[in-house]
Design a protein around this motif. Structure first.
Motif, mmCIF file in Angstrom:
data_model
loop_
_atom_site.group_PDB
_atom_site.id
_atom_site.type_symbol
_atom_site.label_atom_id
_atom_site.label_comp_id
_atom_site.label_asym_id
_atom_site.label_seq_id
_atom_site.Cartn_x
_atom_site.Cartn_y
_atom_site.Cartn_z
ATOM 1 N N LEU A 33 -37.889 28.725 -45.930
ATOM 2 C CA LEU A 33 -37.629 29.772 -44.937
ATOM 3 C C LEU A 33 -36.275 29.595 -44.260
ATOM 4 N N SER A 34 -35.433 28.686 -44.744
ATOM 5 C CA SER A 34 -34.143 28.448 -44.103
ATOM 6 C C SER A 34 -33.150 29.551 -44.454
ATOM 7 N N ASP A 35 -32.001 29.538 -43.771
ATOM 8 C CA ASP A 35 -30.976 30.553 -44.002
ATOM 9 C C ASP A 35 -30.319 30.411 -45.371
ATOM 10 N N THR A 36 -30.253 29.203 -45.875
ATOM 11 C CA THR A 36 -29.577 28.988 -47.157
ATOM 12 C C THR A 36 -30.479 29.297 -48.350
ATOM 13 N N TYR A 37 -31.772 29.288 -48.179
ATOM 14 C CA TYR A 37 -32.705 29.535 -49.269
ATOM 15 C C TYR A 37 -33.848 30.355 -48.700
ATOM 16 N N LEU A 38 -34.001 31.574 -49.123
ATOM 17 C CA LEU A 38 -35.028 32.451 -48.581
ATOM 18 C C LEU A 38 -36.004 32.829 -49.682
ATOM 19 N N ASP A 39 -37.238 32.430 -49.514
ATOM 20 C CA ASP A 39 -38.292 32.769 -50.462
ATOM 21 C C ASP A 39 -38.962 34.038 -49.951
ATOM 22 N N ASP A 67 -42.924 37.225 -46.848
ATOM 23 C CA ASP A 67 -43.915 38.300 -46.837
ATOM 24 C C ASP A 67 -45.266 37.760 -46.361
ATOM 25 N N GLN A 68 -45.665 36.598 -46.860
ATOM 26 C CA GLN A 68 -46.931 35.988 -46.450
ATOM 27 C C GLN A 68 -46.929 35.676 -44.961
ATOM 28 N N GLN A 69 -45.840 35.107 -44.444
ATOM 29 C CA GLN A 69 -45.757 34.777 -43.025
ATOM 30 C C GLN A 69 -45.788 36.033 -42.157
ATOM 31 N N ALA A 70 -45.097 37.071 -42.580
ATOM 32 C CA ALA A 70 -45.094 38.325 -41.809
ATOM 33 C C ALA A 70 -46.487 38.934 -41.770
ATOM 34 N N ARG A 71 -47.194 38.861 -42.861
ATOM 35 C CA ARG A 71 -48.553 39.411 -42.901
ATOM 36 C C ARG A 71 -49.495 38.608 -41.989
ATOM 37 N N SER A 72 -49.410 37.290 -42.033
ATOM 38 C CA SER A 72 -50.358 36.485 -41.249
ATOM 39 C C SER A 72 -50.011 36.467 -39.766
ATOM 40 N N VAL A 73 -48.729 36.363 -39.432
ATOM 41 C CA VAL A 73 -48.336 36.244 -38.027
ATOM 42 C C VAL A 73 -48.335 37.609 -37.340
ATOM 43 N N LEU A 74 -47.730 38.591 -37.984
ATOM 44 C CA LEU A 74 -47.588 39.901 -37.348
ATOM 45 C C LEU A 74 -48.719 40.864 -37.681
#
Length: 99
Positions: free
Chosen positions: A70-76, A81-88
């Motif tokens: 999830l860092s700025d240099t490497y974005l998965d 998408d998984q984090q946005a779905r679970s957190v938001l």
């Protein structure tokens, strides 16, 4: 006159004290703070802590991997998408939510 020679009270006291000291030091060597049983307890505790350390090391490696992904240099994008779905609580427009 012959007198029978039997051990006196001093010899009895000496051997009694020597025996009691032997019993005390034997007990301390087995049951004491630095005895054999305590050594076994410490070894079992060491093994349990080693297992905990391995488990925590695995968790740290997993968290470092997720952080790197999830860092700025490497974005998965899948992880994002998984984090946005679970957190938001977000869903895509083409999905159906069943509760």
């Amino acid at each position: 006159m012959t007198r029978s020679h039997r051990p006196g009270l001093g010899a009895f006291m000496f051997f009694s004290v020597a025996f009691m000291l032997g019993v005390y030091f034997t007990f301390a060597a087995v049951q004491g703070d630095y005895g054999l049983f305590r050594r076994v307890e410490i070894a079992a505790e060491r093994d349990a802590l080693a297992r905990d350390m391995i488990q925590l090391s695995d968790q740290i490696a997993q968290m470092e991997n997720l952080t790197r992904r999830l860092s700025d240099t490497y974005l998965d994008l899948d992880l994002l998408d998984q984090q946005a779905r679970s957190v938001l609580g977000m869903i895509r427009a083409d999905e159906i939510v069943i509760r």
